[in-house]
Design a protein around this motif. Structure first.
Motif, PDB file in Angstrom:
ATOM      1  N   PRO A 147       4.241  -0.131   0.401  1.00 27.76           N
ATOM      2  CA  PRO A 147       3.420   0.921   1.027  1.00 27.76           C
ATOM      3  C   PRO A 147       3.508   2.464   0.403  1.00 27.76           C
ATOM      4  N   GLY A 148       2.197   3.057   0.376  1.00 22.02           N
ATOM      5  CA  GLY A 148       2.436   4.159  -0.156  1.00 22.02           C
ATOM      6  C   GLY A 148       1.987   4.373  -1.697  1.00 22.02           C
ATOM      7  N   ASP A 157      -5.308  -0.308  -0.431  1.00 25.15           N
ATOM      8  CA  ASP A 157      -6.052  -1.040   0.236  1.00 25.15           C
ATOM      9  C   ASP A 157      -7.264  -1.747  -0.452  1.00 25.15           C
ATOM     10  N   VAL A 217       1.529  -6.782  -0.475  1.00 27.98           N
ATOM     11  CA  VAL A 217       2.118  -5.517  -0.009  1.00 27.98           C
ATOM     12  C   VAL A 217       3.723  -5.905   0.503  1.00 27.98           C
ATOM     13  N   ASP A 228       7.147  -5.603   2.217  1.00 23.10           N
ATOM     14  CA  ASP A 228       7.878  -4.757   3.570  1.00 23.10           C
ATOM     15  C   ASP A 228       9.280  -4.288   3.224  1.00 23.10           C
TER      16      ASP A 228
END
Length: 242
Positions: free
Chosen positions: A138-139, A176, A187, A189
């Motif tokens: 993420p990011g 995205d 993606v 975690d």
């Protein structure tokens, strides 16, 4: 996550991975064998020296003959857009790196990309997109070309491209959209152990490139799979005639 945090999470028993001039190289233990780790850190632009150094690390891994995984960690700028690099054949060096990763894949090495920062253009294509499976944290902020650059190339107004990007992921940068087109398979975690997630990517990697299928399933590239299938069938028919 920073590179140091990622490496600590992936190799809690320690590793022999270093970063020099923005280039990542070395090895770390996973499931009783040494994983080759290469990459780019710190939003570094990829020039000819970097592309050739990373290519050499990949080819050295292939020559070892152990079919150990190759992990490509990416937080880069685009390719280094200097006149010097262009005149010395940067395009060929980037292609060489991509082909080295494809060769490793064909030789039985699981090639796993992990983008945790930025990446764009030739640097993104020659590293992350050249792996069999591409994951992201993420990011992450990948793009093949940002919209202002697309506007300059296509001569289309930027505001029109921005509007098109809202419904057409292939026009748009960002994580995205890369997931929607199938370029990024999954993606990860960061709240779960990274070692387990990377281990699963290695074990469950597809036997062939499935990005066109993922793009169709996710709605980001609705026709690519069908077009590729028609081209492949036409090639088979032509081969039979020959």
């Amino acid at each position: 996550m920073t590179l140091a945090e990622i490496l600590a999470a992936l190799f809690p028993a320690g590793h022999a991975i270093r970063v020099a001039d923005g280039l990542v190289s070395g090895h770390g233990p996973l499931d009783g064998r040494q994983v080759t780790v290469i990459g780019i850190d710190g939003d570094t632009a990829l020039g000819i020296e970097g592309a050739l150094a990373l290519s050499r690390a990949v080819l050295d891994a292939v020559r070892a003959g152990d079919r150990a995984p190759i992990l490509v960690l990416v937080d880069s700028d685009s390719q280094r857009m200097s006149r010097r690099d262009e005149l010395l054949g940067l395009n060929e060096c980037l292609a060489h790196l991509a082909k080295a990763l494809l060769l490793a894949d064909q030789a039985g090495h699981p090639t796993i990309g992990l983008i945790y920062g930025h990446s764009a253009a030739g640097a993104f294509i020659a590293t992350a997109l050249a792996t069999r499976v591409l994951a992201a944290l993420p990011g992450a902020n990948p793009s093949v070309m940002d919209l202002p650059s697309v506007a300059r190339v296509t001569k289309l107004p930027l505001d029109k491209l921005q509007e098109m990007a809202k419904s057409t992921p292939v026009f748009a940068p960002g994580l995205d959209n890369m997931v929607a087109t199938g370029a990024v398979h999954v993606v990860l975690d960061p709240a779960r152990p990274l070692t387990e997630q990377v281990r699963a990517l290695i074990a469950d990697r597809p036997a062939e490139d499935v990005r066109d299928r993922l793009g169709a399933e996710r709605g980001g590239r609705p026709v690519a799979q069908a077009v590729a299938a028609r081209v492949a069938e036409a090639a088979r028919l032509e081969a039979r005639r020959g």
